[in-house]
Design a protein around this motif. Structure first.
Motif, PDB file in Angstrom:
ATOM      1  N   GLY A  71       0.831  -1.191   0.430  1.00 57.34           N
ATOM      2  CA  GLY A  71       0.330   0.195   0.192  1.00 57.34           C
ATOM      3  C   GLY A  71       1.165   1.159  -0.145  1.00 57.34           C
ATOM      4  N   ARG A  73       1.910   4.542  -1.126  1.00 56.21           N
ATOM      5  CA  ARG A  73       1.663   5.912  -1.520  1.00 56.21           C
ATOM      6  C   ARG A  73       2.211   6.367  -2.756  1.00 56.21           C
ATOM      7  N   THR A  74       1.848   6.202  -3.634  1.00 52.49           N
ATOM      8  CA  THR A  74       3.315   7.258  -4.899  1.00 52.49           C
ATOM      9  C   THR A  74       2.185   6.987  -6.163  1.00 52.49           C
ATOM     10  N   THR A  75       3.150   8.009  -7.205  1.00 55.58           N
ATOM     11  CA  THR A  75       2.535   8.377  -8.098  1.00 55.58           C
ATOM     12  C   THR A  75       3.354   7.282  -9.248  1.00 55.58           C
ATOM     13  N   ASN A  88       6.115   5.821   4.063  1.00 55.78           N
ATOM     14  CA  ASN A  88       6.234   4.894   2.935  1.00 55.78           C
ATOM     15  C   ASN A  88       7.611   4.768   2.449  1.00 55.78           C
TER      16      ASN A  88
END
Length: 204
Positions: A71, A73-75, A88
């Protein structure tokens, strides 16, 4: 029954599935200027290379798998790891070693410097790993996670093992008494003593 193993080198330990998530992820666990993809694949290049050439498709597949499982969170997988939040970044370190199929995972202060949401995710991951049969050795000064995650605890006081506690004997008072070297039953606030704990699968 287990067998003694003295790896001799990091590469030999990795080959046997003995893997470490270090306490200082920024200096010892990650290459911050490199991408998420590069950090996850780095110790796993032998599995995604042929004739010395890295398969970009397999590398992307490994990175996307780690991002989804943890999970993160990144582009996308090409984002620089140093641009991620602390939680993260820690998930990238974990994704790297999960891709290596660990037999035993050593976690040194696994939730230090991460937010509440990331901490909960990491706890859930540890529980999943144990359920899958991975042995987890966690070193932690966070008493809450020691009590939540441990099947067996070894407590240090002044650089020596002060005692061992089984799951049924675990309590804040019992851990603090050993960590502070106290012989009475008064509860004492835990200082900065590290508390190594071993959480092993029930089949072990």
């Amino acid at each position: 029954a287990g067998k003694d193993f003295k790896p001799g080198s990091p590469s030999k330990a990795i080959k046997r599935g003995l893997l470490l998530v270090p306490e200082d992820r920024r200096h010892h666990g990650l290459i911050l200027a490199d991408s998420i993809r590069g950090n996850i694949s780095l110790p796993n290049l032998g599995r995604i290379s042929r004739l010395g050439l890295v398969s970009r498709g397999l590398e992307n597949q490994m990175a996307h798998g780690g991002i989804a499982e943890l999970g993160i969170r990144t582009t996308g997988p090409t984002k620089a790891t140093g641009q991620l939040s602390g939680g993260n970044q820690q998930k990238v370190v974990l994704a790297r070693w999960l891709a290596a199929n660990p037999a035993i995972l050593i976690l040194d202060e696994p939730t230090r410097g991460v937010d509440v949401g990331a901490k909960s995710d990491i706890y859930h991951l540890i529980e999943q790993l144990v359920a899958r049969g991975v042995g987890v050795l966690m070193i932690s000064s966070d008493l809450e996670e020691v009590l939540r995650l441990s099947d067996r605890v070894l407590v240090l006081h002044e650089h020596s093992i002060a005692g061992e506690l089984a799951r049924q004997d675990l309590s804040e008072e019992a851990v603090m008494r050993l960590a502070t070297g106290s012989t009475d039953r008064k509860s004492t606030r835990l200082n900065s003593s590290h508390i190594p704990l071993s959480r092993m699968p029930s089949s072990a």
